[in-house]
Design a protein around this motif. Structure first.
Motif, PDB file in Angstrom:
ATOM      1  N   LYS A 110       0.804  -1.213   0.000  1.00 56.06           N
ATOM      2  CA  LYS A 110       0.000   0.000   0.000  1.00 56.06           C
ATOM      3  C   LYS A 110       0.843   1.272   0.000  1.00 56.06           C
ATOM      4  O   LYS A 110       0.436   2.298  -0.542  1.00 56.06           O
ATOM      5  N   GLU A 116      -4.772   8.249  -5.541  1.00 56.48           N
ATOM      6  CA  GLU A 116      -5.381   9.499  -5.109  1.00 56.48           C
ATOM      7  C   GLU A 116      -4.558  10.732  -5.466  1.00 56.48           C
ATOM      8  O   GLU A 116      -4.868  11.844  -5.060  1.00 56.48           O
ATOM      9  N   PRO A 274     -12.346   1.315  -3.943  1.00 55.48           N
ATOM     10  CA  PRO A 274     -11.550   1.230  -2.707  1.00 55.48           C
ATOM     11  C   PRO A 274     -11.393  -0.211  -2.260  1.00 55.48           C
ATOM     12  O   PRO A 274     -12.338  -1.004  -2.336  1.00 55.48           O
ATOM     13  N   ASN A 275     -10.212  -0.570  -1.825  1.00 53.77           N
ATOM     14  CA  ASN A 275      -9.935  -1.929  -1.373  1.00 53.77           C
ATOM     15  C   ASN A 275      -8.877  -1.848  -0.288  1.00 53.77           C
ATOM     16  O   ASN A 275      -7.734  -1.474  -0.544  1.00 53.77           O
ATOM     17  N   GLN A 276      -9.255  -2.202   0.919  1.00 52.04           N
ATOM     18  CA  GLN A 276      -8.353  -2.049   2.060  1.00 52.04           C
ATOM     19  C   GLN A 276      -7.571  -3.313   2.394  1.00 52.04           C
ATOM     20  O   GLN A 276      -6.902  -3.383   3.425  1.00 52.04           O
ATOM     21  N   GLN A 277      -7.634  -4.332   1.525  1.00 55.00           N
ATOM     22  CA  GLN A 277      -6.870  -5.553   1.802  1.00 55.00           C
ATOM     23  C   GLN A 277      -5.379  -5.238   1.814  1.00 55.00           C
ATOM     24  O   GLN A 277      -4.905  -4.356   1.100  1.00 55.00           O
ATOM     25  N   SER A 278      -4.628  -5.943   2.632  1.00 58.75           N
ATOM     26  CA  SER A 278      -3.200  -5.666   2.800  1.00 58.75           C
ATOM     27  C   SER A 278      -2.316  -6.671   2.071  1.00 58.75           C
ATOM     28  O   SER A 278      -1.094  -6.618   2.204  1.00 58.75           O
ATOM     29  N   ASN A 286      -3.733  -6.796  -8.696  1.00 60.87           N
ATOM     30  CA  ASN A 286      -4.293  -5.640  -8.006  1.00 60.87           C
ATOM     31  C   ASN A 286      -5.360  -4.936  -8.827  1.00 60.87           C
ATOM     32  O   ASN A 286      -6.321  -4.398  -8.275  1.00 60.87           O
ATOM     33  N   GLN A 289      -8.384  -6.753  -7.953  1.00 60.60           N
ATOM     34  CA  GLN A 289      -8.860  -6.407  -6.621  1.00 60.60           C
ATOM     35  C   GLN A 289      -9.603  -5.074  -6.610  1.00 60.60           C
ATOM     36  O   GLN A 289     -10.540  -4.876  -5.833  1.00 60.60           O
ATOM     37  N   HIS A 290      -9.199  -4.156  -7.484  1.00 62.02           N
ATOM     38  CA  HIS A 290      -9.833  -2.833  -7.536  1.00 62.02           C
ATOM     39  C   HIS A 290     -10.869  -2.729  -8.657  1.00 62.02           C
ATOM     40  O   HIS A 290     -11.284  -1.630  -9.028  1.00 62.02           O
TER      41      HIS A 290
END
Length: 305
Positions: A110, A116, A274-278, A286, A289-290
């Motif tokens: 991350k 952003e 938004p994807n808060q996975q670590s 990725n 994932q998004h």
């Protein structure tokens, strides 16, 4: 895009002795030719990006045309306040290059992912923001940026891909990459607008004959969006899909939603969710994932009437 960047930088430095490069301990191979030809104009300030912004501001105040370079997660994200107060506030001619923007460095976690940066730079109205999609667009954008009398943020995403074009003008401008049947005034026409690596991804989908009923535009000018392009969108399309490797808030999609809000044109964002996975994975992993994989983009387009 890195080849276009390097070529544009060398060309700009040869024609203008005021062009200097500052890096925060990144991009060595990218600047090899520049360092060989202009060693006195290459400055590695070390892992001190905030200090680099201050040095560049001082150079600009004394007639130098500095370009500052770093990974987008650090430049502009880490040093936003310094860019705001030392460069944007006084409208200094500094080119800010954020490399690896979006999910390019996904495998580093991350801390190195940047979804952003456009929102940050877009909040500073003094800064023009360009997101090229090819080597040609990158070279054109860099040459243009180093002639501007104010600050420019140059977003460098994933290199390579199907799209290799650029507009014919000296300045970076939107260009129609693919036409389904030529622009006309039929109100049912739909278009895809993208920037950065997403232009090539969408072009791949088109070349696989899955999106042949839509035009595709590359729009490198994020802030401000080209006024002539806004007029084209108003006059020729009823639905615009905006595909971008950025969160919805503060990116090109949100800008077009504002600019086209009273036009009758429907703007459909296809942005990074938004994807808060670590977990750590590849670039393509990725994107999935998004919700920016090819299949996710197709699904978003197919579920919109």
């Amino acid at each position: 895009m890195r080849i276009g960047f390097s070529e544009g930088l060398i060309e700009a430095a040869r024609r203008d002795t005021r062009v200097h490069v500052l890096t925060g301990d990144h991009g060595y191979a990218l600047f090899d030719e520049f360092r060989r030809e202009f060693p006195e104009r290459f400055h590695n300030v070390g892992v001190a990006e905030a200090n680099m912004v201050g040095i560049a501001a001082g150079m600009a105040r004394n007639g130098i045309r500095p370009l500052i370079y770093g990974l987008a997660s650090f430049v502009p994200n880490r040093v936003f306040e310094f860019i705001k107060l030392q460069i944007a506030l006084d409208h200094l001619p500094v080119v800010i290059v954020g490399d690896g923007a979006g999910l390019v460095y996904s495998y580093l976690g991350k801390s190195h992912q940047t979804l952003e940066d456009l929102a940050l730079m877009g909040a500073l109205e003094q800064i023009k923001t360009i997101s090229p999609a090819s080597d040609q667009e990158m070279k054109k954008a860099l040459l243009w940026a180093l002639l501007e009398e104010g600050p420019v943020y140059l977003r460098m995403g994933k290199s390579g891909g199907a799209y290799e074009g650029a507009s014919q003008s000296e300045a970076p401008e939107p260009i129609r990459v693919f036409s389904s049947n030529g622009i006309d005034n039929k109100p049912s026409r739909r278009a895809l607008v993208a920037h950065g690596a997403m232009v090539s991804k969408v072009q791949d989908l088109i070349e696989n004959s899955q999106l042949t009923k839509m035009d595709l535009w590359s729009c490198p000018t994020i802030f401000p969006v080209d006024a002539k392009f806004i007029q084209i969108l108003k006059e020729h399309y009823s639905t615009i899909f905006v595909v971008e490797e950025h969160l919805l808030r503060g990116g090109l999609a949100s800008e077009l939603l504002i600019r086209l809000r009273a036009s009758g044109v429907t703007v459909v964002p296809v942005c990074a969710k938004p994807n808060q996975q670590s977990s750590v994975g590849s670039y393509e992993w990725n994107l999935t994932q998004h919700e920016l994989s090819s299949s996710a983009i197709l699904k978003a387009l197919e579920t919109t009437p």
